[in-house]
Design a protein around this motif. Structure first.
Motif, mmCIF file in Angstrom:
data_model
loop_
_atom_site.group_PDB
_atom_site.id
_atom_site.type_symbol
_atom_site.label_atom_id
_atom_site.label_comp_id
_atom_site.label_asym_id
_atom_site.label_seq_id
_atom_site.Cartn_x
_atom_site.Cartn_y
_atom_site.Cartn_z
ATOM 1 N N VAL A 132 43.024 27.438 39.844
ATOM 2 C CA VAL A 132 41.878 28.208 39.342
ATOM 3 C C VAL A 132 41.698 29.476 40.177
ATOM 4 O O VAL A 132 41.534 30.577 39.645
ATOM 5 N N VAL A 133 41.740 29.299 41.493
ATOM 6 C CA VAL A 133 41.553 30.447 42.392
ATOM 7 C C VAL A 133 42.717 31.430 42.279
ATOM 8 O O VAL A 133 42.517 32.642 42.220
ATOM 9 N N SER A 134 43.944 30.896 42.252
ATOM 10 C CA SER A 134 45.111 31.789 42.176
ATOM 11 C C SER A 134 45.133 32.548 40.852
ATOM 12 O O SER A 134 45.480 33.733 40.815
ATOM 13 N N GLY A 135 44.760 31.885 39.761
ATOM 14 C CA GLY A 135 44.695 32.573 38.475
ATOM 15 C C GLY A 135 43.638 33.661 38.464
ATOM 16 O O GLY A 135 43.844 34.745 37.907
ATOM 17 N N LEU A 136 42.498 33.379 39.080
ATOM 18 C CA LEU A 136 41.435 34.380 39.175
ATOM 19 C C LEU A 136 41.915 35.603 39.951
ATOM 20 O O LEU A 136 41.716 36.750 39.518
ATOM 21 N N LEU A 137 42.567 35.368 41.089
ATOM 22 C CA LEU A 137 43.052 36.480 41.898
ATOM 23 C C LEU A 137 44.115 37.287 41.157
ATOM 24 O O LEU A 137 44.109 38.519 41.174
ATOM 25 N N ALA A 138 45.045 36.583 40.497
ATOM 26 C CA ALA A 138 46.106 37.276 39.757
ATOM 27 C C ALA A 138 45.519 38.109 38.617
ATOM 28 O O ALA A 138 45.936 39.248 38.388
ATOM 29 N N GLY A 139 44.552 37.547 37.904
ATOM 30 C CA GLY A 139 43.918 38.276 36.812
ATOM 31 C C GLY A 139 43.182 39.515 37.297
ATOM 32 O O GLY A 139 43.255 40.579 36.676
ATOM 33 N N LEU A 140 42.482 39.383 38.422
ATOM 34 C CA LEU A 140 41.746 40.528 38.963
ATOM 35 C C LEU A 140 42.695 41.609 39.456
ATOM 36 O O LEU A 140 42.415 42.812 39.306
ATOM 37 N N VAL A 141 43.834 41.203 40.040
ATOM 38 C CA VAL A 141 44.823 42.183 40.501
ATOM 39 C C VAL A 141 45.350 42.990 39.319
ATOM 40 O O VAL A 141 45.434 44.225 39.375
ATOM 41 N N LEU A 142 45.706 42.311 38.234
ATOM 42 C CA LEU A 142 46.221 43.015 37.060
ATOM 43 C C LEU A 142 45.161 43.923 36.451
ATOM 44 O O LEU A 142 45.422 45.097 36.162
ATOM 45 N N GLU A 143 43.984 43.400 36.245
ATOM 46 C CA GLU A 143 42.941 44.177 35.567
ATOM 47 C C GLU A 143 42.526 45.382 36.401
ATOM 48 O O GLU A 143 42.457 46.509 35.894
ATOM 49 N N ALA A 144 42.250 45.159 37.693
ATOM 50 C CA ALA A 144 41.822 46.264 38.553
ATOM 51 C C ALA A 144 42.948 47.276 38.738
ATOM 52 O O ALA A 144 42.706 48.485 38.759
ATOM 53 N N GLY A 145 44.181 46.786 38.861
ATOM 54 C CA GLY A 145 45.312 47.682 39.047
ATOM 55 C C GLY A 145 45.561 48.556 37.837
ATOM 56 O O GLY A 145 45.829 49.757 37.956
#
Length: 428
Positions: A348-361
């Motif tokens: 859950v945490v890793s997916g959240l971080l990966a999603g935020l990296v893609l979206e913010a990037g």
């Protein structure tokens, strides 16, 4: 007994698996984007990624069984191998297809439209390259294929430029017919030289005057060559992320072909080479397909949903689901409900971080998409393997139901989680 443990080899191997999955995924994107349906492409992208992460974690635990115990390695590693593909490639691949289908759907009306500017060469050399005057009818066919909501402009050029059709929104067949009729009237008017530099500047000025520079595409067709200071001419296009697709005729002018290839390559566009003028219609048709923006879970949004909060949330939630299932998949591979709990929470945490990296990037636009893919892939793989330090694993548990099925017809030593075994028969 509950203990916090970590398998450092698994942490390292998960990074390797994430890196391999990233590399294979980039090959899939480069080779099949625009050719395969996006739901299929994303299913394969995340399915193979999960397979490589799961494979490397399984190899790490086989080499150093820190989390699941030596008894698992001795007796039940075969069952883990059988669970590898179904729990990673199949499960996550299918779910990723469904998530992409949802993400690629339109849930809100567009707040802006695509803008397409066609730059068409009407120099004297086109009398030889296009003796039957196919260019403008081909442009008319391109307009016929445009979706409602598209803004289109047509500019002809030789020594000078002329705005044949100012930027106009295609809003219904009546408007489309008017534009098509105007284009079909533009035949037999070739003359003069070729000034591609002036054509690019005119298109830029027209888009800026219409305040439509963002979310625009330029289609440049020419059979000739002219001197162009590419750095100067293309700088504003690249700054605004305007793609230029080019169509040329290498059999007519090799230098012109090279120039068009440089223009398309510098702006992220595609060069199309046509041997005869009657192939221009086909080239324009392919360009129309390229201008139809298809949202994917791993690409920036370049259509009207670019700044949409809804689609930002959808992307992040989708990555959370994928991360959660990846953690659950590792629990299924090792057939250990305590590890499954730890890995799932970590997922859950890793997916959240990966999603935020893609979206913010993607919103920031400062980093290339490939680098963002790599960062997300490594985060998604490694973070969940660290959660065994936070979520204790119970030691000395009873065998799982899957292990019991493997043992039901004969007395087999059954792994208890602490490296020991007992020979009790479990009949279901």
């Amino acid at each position: 007994m509950r203990q916090r443990r970590i398998n450092l080899l698994m942490v390292l191997c998960s990074l390797v698996g994430g890196g391999i999955g990233f590399a294979v995924g980039e090959v899939l994107l480069a080779s099949f984007s625009g050719e395969w349906p996006t739901w299929l492409l994303m299913g394969l992208y995340f399915g193979q990624y999960a397979l490589f992460v799961g494979l490397m974690c399984l190899v790490a635990e086989m080499i150093s069984p820190r989390l699941n115990g030596s008894g698992w390695k001795q007796r039940y590693v075969g069952a883990s191998w059988k669970m590898l593909v179904p729990s990673t490639f199949l499960l996550i691949g299918v779910v990723a297809m469904l998530l992409q289908f949802a993400y690629g759907s339109t849930f809100q009306s567009a707040s802006s439209s695509n803008n397409i500017v066609m730059l068409l060469d009407t120099s004297g050399s086109m009398n030889r390259s296009d003796p039957d005057s196919r260019l403008f009818p081909a442009a008319a066919d391109m307009v016929q294929k445009m979706e409602d909501g598209t803004n289109v402009a047509v500019i002809s050029f030789n020594d000078s430029t002329e705005v044949v059709q100012p930027l106009t929104q295609i809003n219904g067949q009546a408007v489309k017919d008017q534009v098509v009729q105007k284009l079909r009237e533009q035949t037999g008017m070739n003359g003069g030289g070729t000034d591609i530099d002036k054509a690019l500047q005119t298109a830029l000025d027209h888009l800026q005057a219409s305040q439509k520079l963002a979310n625009s595409t330029v289609v440049l067709m020419s059979d000739g060559y002219s001197r162009v200071d590419l750095d100067r001419a293309l700088a504003p296009y690249k700054q605004a992320n305007v793609v230029i697709h080019t169509v040329g005729m290498s059999a007519i002018d090799a230098d012109g072909t090279q120039l068009l290839q440089q223009i398309s390559s510098a702006t992220g566009g595609t060069y199309f080479d046509v041997a005869h003028a009657d192939q221009i219609t086909g080239a324009f048709g392919q360009i129309i397909e390229l201008t139809r923006h298809e949202r994917t879970l791993v690409s920036p949004r370049s259509d009207a949903t670019e700044s949409s909060t809804l689609y930002a949330i959808l992307r992040v939630v989708s990555l959370i689901v994928i991360g959660t299932l990846l953690g659950l998949a590792l629990g299924l591979i090792f057939d250990n409900r305590h590890l499954a709990k730890s890995f799932t929470i970590g997922g859950v945490v890793s997916g959240l971080l990966a999603g935020l990296v893609l979206e913010a990037g993607f919103i920031g636009g400062d980093l290339p998409a490939m680098l963002l893919h790599l960062l997300a892939a490594l985060l998604l793989a490694v973070v969940l393997t660290l959660f065994t330090l936070l979520i204790p694993v119970t030691i000395g548990t009873e065998p799982s139901s899957f292990q019991r099925r493997l043992s039901r017809s004969k007395a087999l030593p059954v792994h208890t989680g602490d490296g020991k075994a007992n020979s009790k028969r479990f009949d279901l």
